[in-house]
Design a protein around this motif. Structure first.
Motif, mmCIF file in Angstrom:
data_model
loop_
_atom_site.group_PDB
_atom_site.id
_atom_site.type_symbol
_atom_site.label_atom_id
_atom_site.label_comp_id
_atom_site.label_asym_id
_atom_site.label_seq_id
_atom_site.Cartn_x
_atom_site.Cartn_y
_atom_site.Cartn_z
ATOM 1 N N PHE A 1 0.880 -1.337 0.271
ATOM 2 C CA PHE A 1 0.094 0.184 -0.057
ATOM 3 C C PHE A 1 0.766 1.378 0.053
ATOM 4 C CE2 PHE A 1 -2.516 -3.437 1.575
ATOM 5 C CZ PHE A 1 -3.340 -3.069 1.459
ATOM 6 N N ILE A 2 -0.127 1.929 -0.677
ATOM 7 C CA ILE A 2 1.086 3.384 -1.285
ATOM 8 C C ILE A 2 0.354 4.863 -0.507
ATOM 9 C CG2 ILE A 2 3.137 2.833 -2.209
ATOM 10 C CD1 ILE A 2 1.340 4.141 -4.699
ATOM 11 N N PRO A 3 1.070 5.640 -0.399
ATOM 12 C CA PRO A 3 -0.010 6.714 0.021
ATOM 13 C C PRO A 3 -0.685 7.674 -0.886
ATOM 14 C CG PRO A 3 2.182 7.665 0.638
ATOM 15 C CD PRO A 3 2.125 6.445 0.168
ATOM 16 N N ARG A 4 -2.395 8.019 -0.776
ATOM 17 C CA ARG A 4 -3.079 9.470 -2.007
ATOM 18 C C ARG A 4 -3.693 10.007 -0.887
ATOM 19 N NH1 ARG A 4 -7.809 6.358 -5.174
ATOM 20 N NH2 ARG A 4 -7.944 5.522 -3.437
ATOM 21 N N TYR A 5 -2.595 10.801 -1.211
ATOM 22 C CA TYR A 5 -2.882 12.833 -0.235
ATOM 23 C C TYR A 5 -4.295 13.028 -1.144
ATOM 24 C CZ TYR A 5 1.257 12.211 1.590
ATOM 25 O OH TYR A 5 2.875 12.032 2.276
ATOM 26 N N GLN A 6 -4.929 13.801 -0.827
ATOM 27 C CA GLN A 6 -6.418 14.502 -1.160
ATOM 28 C C GLN A 6 -5.909 15.730 -1.342
ATOM 29 O OE1 GLN A 6 -9.786 14.054 1.467
ATOM 30 N NE2 GLN A 6 -10.109 12.054 0.675
ATOM 31 N N PHE A 7 -6.247 16.490 -2.374
ATOM 32 C CA PHE A 7 -5.419 17.448 -2.884
ATOM 33 C C PHE A 7 -6.032 18.968 -2.314
ATOM 34 C CE2 PHE A 7 -6.136 21.422 -5.883
ATOM 35 C CZ PHE A 7 -4.649 21.486 -6.042
ATOM 36 N N GLN A 8 -5.641 19.618 -2.118
ATOM 37 C CA GLN A 8 -5.961 20.838 -0.657
ATOM 38 C C GLN A 8 -6.526 20.234 0.962
ATOM 39 O OE1 GLN A 8 -8.228 23.675 -3.648
ATOM 40 N NE2 GLN A 8 -6.318 25.070 -4.078
ATOM 41 N N SER A 9 -5.878 19.037 1.380
ATOM 42 C CA SER A 9 -6.345 18.632 2.254
ATOM 43 C C SER A 9 -5.049 17.636 2.652
ATOM 44 C CB SER A 9 -7.452 17.256 2.504
ATOM 45 O OG SER A 9 -7.819 16.929 2.823
ATOM 46 N N ASN A 10 -5.388 17.744 4.040
ATOM 47 C CA ASN A 10 -4.562 16.769 4.848
ATOM 48 C C ASN A 10 -4.719 15.508 5.443
ATOM 49 O OD1 ASN A 10 -6.523 17.146 6.962
ATOM 50 N ND2 ASN A 10 -5.113 17.568 8.773
ATOM 51 N N HIS A 11 -5.638 15.339 4.711
ATOM 52 C CA HIS A 11 -5.649 13.434 4.483
ATOM 53 C C HIS A 11 -4.856 12.858 3.563
ATOM 54 C CE1 HIS A 11 -8.561 10.105 5.444
ATOM 55 N NE2 HIS A 11 -8.365 10.231 3.532
ATOM 56 N N MET A 12 -5.056 11.512 4.054
ATOM 57 C CA MET A 12 -4.427 10.296 2.817
ATOM 58 C C MET A 12 -4.649 9.432 3.029
ATOM 59 S SD MET A 12 0.032 9.263 3.881
ATOM 60 C CE MET A 12 -0.002 8.456 5.667
ATOM 61 N N ASP A 13 -4.794 8.433 2.561
ATOM 62 C CA ASP A 13 -5.250 7.008 2.716
ATOM 63 C C ASP A 13 -3.998 6.335 1.833
ATOM 64 O OD1 ASP A 13 -8.007 7.335 3.742
ATOM 65 O OD2 ASP A 13 -8.238 8.410 1.472
ATOM 66 N N MET A 14 -3.961 4.995 2.464
ATOM 67 C CA MET A 14 -2.838 4.301 1.723
ATOM 68 C C MET A 14 -3.678 3.324 0.795
ATOM 69 S SD MET A 14 0.215 5.359 2.996
ATOM 70 C CE MET A 14 1.370 4.341 2.841
ATOM 71 N N VAL A 15 -3.562 3.238 -0.418
ATOM 72 C CA VAL A 15 -3.934 2.176 -1.046
ATOM 73 C C VAL A 15 -3.303 0.753 -1.700
ATOM 74 C CG1 VAL A 15 -5.892 4.142 -1.798
ATOM 75 C CG2 VAL A 15 -3.249 4.084 -2.981
ATOM 76 N N LYS A 16 -3.624 0.376 -1.785
ATOM 77 C CA LYS A 16 -2.944 -0.639 -2.757
ATOM 78 C C LYS A 16 -2.291 -0.268 -4.467
ATOM 79 C CE LYS A 16 -3.858 -5.566 -4.016
ATOM 80 N NZ LYS A 16 -4.385 -6.778 -4.488
ATOM 81 N N LEU A 17 -0.870 -1.217 -3.892
ATOM 82 C CA LEU A 17 -0.447 -0.989 -5.357
ATOM 83 C C LEU A 17 -0.326 -2.832 -5.692
ATOM 84 C CD1 LEU A 17 1.952 1.280 -6.984
ATOM 85 C CD2 LEU A 17 3.850 -0.169 -5.604
ATOM 86 N N ALA A 18 -0.995 -2.300 -7.985
ATOM 87 C CA ALA A 18 -0.531 -3.504 -8.043
ATOM 88 C C ALA A 18 0.912 -3.599 -8.437
ATOM 89 C CB ALA A 18 -1.335 -3.574 -9.561
ATOM 90 N N SER A 19 1.261 -3.170 -8.899
ATOM 91 C CA SER A 19 2.908 -3.850 -8.509
ATOM 92 C C SER A 19 4.674 -2.852 -8.649
ATOM 93 C CB SER A 19 3.207 -4.227 -10.240
ATOM 94 O OG SER A 19 2.951 -3.425 -11.377
ATOM 95 N N PRO A 20 5.366 -2.938 -8.616
ATOM 96 C CA PRO A 20 6.548 -2.086 -8.723
ATOM 97 C C PRO A 20 6.606 -1.508 -10.229
ATOM 98 C CG PRO A 20 7.608 -3.568 -7.213
ATOM 99 C CD PRO A 20 5.912 -4.492 -8.681
ATOM 100 N N GLU A 21 5.830 -1.910 -10.643
ATOM 101 C CA GLU A 21 5.969 -1.554 -11.853
ATOM 102 C C GLU A 21 5.276 -0.548 -12.833
ATOM 103 O OE1 GLU A 21 8.593 -4.672 -12.047
ATOM 104 O OE2 GLU A 21 6.237 -4.832 -11.525
ATOM 105 N N GLU A 22 4.057 -0.954 -12.074
ATOM 106 C CA GLU A 22 3.251 0.227 -11.951
ATOM 107 C C GLU A 22 3.277 2.029 -11.198
ATOM 108 O OE1 GLU A 22 -1.481 1.420 -10.857
ATOM 109 O OE2 GLU A 22 0.252 -0.408 -9.495
ATOM 110 N N ILE A 23 4.099 1.617 -10.655
ATOM 111 C CA ILE A 23 4.686 3.519 -9.820
ATOM 112 C C ILE A 23 5.073 4.476 -10.896
ATOM 113 C CG2 ILE A 23 6.283 4.549 -8.482
ATOM 114 C CD1 ILE A 23 6.420 2.101 -6.812
ATOM 115 N N SER A 24 5.917 3.606 -11.467
ATOM 116 C CA SER A 24 5.936 4.967 -12.980
ATOM 117 C C SER A 24 4.959 5.649 -13.744
ATOM 118 C CB SER A 24 7.183 4.370 -13.817
ATOM 119 O OG SER A 24 6.635 3.671 -14.902
#
Length: 146
Positions: free
Chosen positions: A79-102
């Motif tokens: 799971f990696i971070p996803r920040y909400q725009f103009q907010s201090n809220h962050m969720d950790m969301v599932k990453l499908a693969s290391p290659e997906e990051i780019s």
């Protein structure tokens, strides 16, 4: 008054740490990243965890790519971070693969993250999660546990 002094001291410390981090060569940052990764890999909590949250590294931070690759090689869920725009809220969301990051869109801070409209599994809403907190400026060691 004391809160203002603490806040000022934190700002000064962060500025000094940023200066020192920028002074590190790429080779030294990579060396330290590899040492940290080895410590994470041998940590008992990491070894027994099936679901792991981790920050994506920025250019002048400890590199987390090796840890992310290992998470997938070990058959764990990442799971990696996803920040909400103009907010201090962050969720950790599932990453499908290391290659997906780019392929993920970048934030204004130049960090890859899934878009806010994309539906993804959230770490804390679907089960226990072990966190690796490496990105914190000024942290002298990986802070484990979530």
């Amino acid at each position: 008054m004391a809160a203002a002094a603490v806040s000022s001291a934190k700002r000064s410390l962060r500025a000094e740490l940023k200066r020192r981090l920028r002074a590190l060569s790429a080779e030294e940052r990579l060396r330290q990243s590899r040492l940290l990764a080895q410590k994470v890999f041998t940590h008992s909590q990491y070894q027994k965890s099936k679901r792991i949250s981790i920050f994506l590294s920025m250019q002048d931070e400890i590199e987390t790519e090796e840890i992310i690759k290992d998470i997938f090689q070990q058959g764990k869920t990442c799971f990696i971070p996803r920040y909400q725009f103009q907010s201090n809220h962050m969720d950790m969301v599932k990453l499908a693969s290391p290659e997906e990051i780019s392929s993920l869109p970048k934030t204004s801070w130049n960090i890859h993250q899934p878009s806010e409209v994309e539906v993804r599994e959230e770490a804390l809403s679907t089960g226990e999660c072990y966190g690796i907190r490496i990105r914190t400026l000024g942290c002298s060691q990986a802070v484990m546990g979530c």
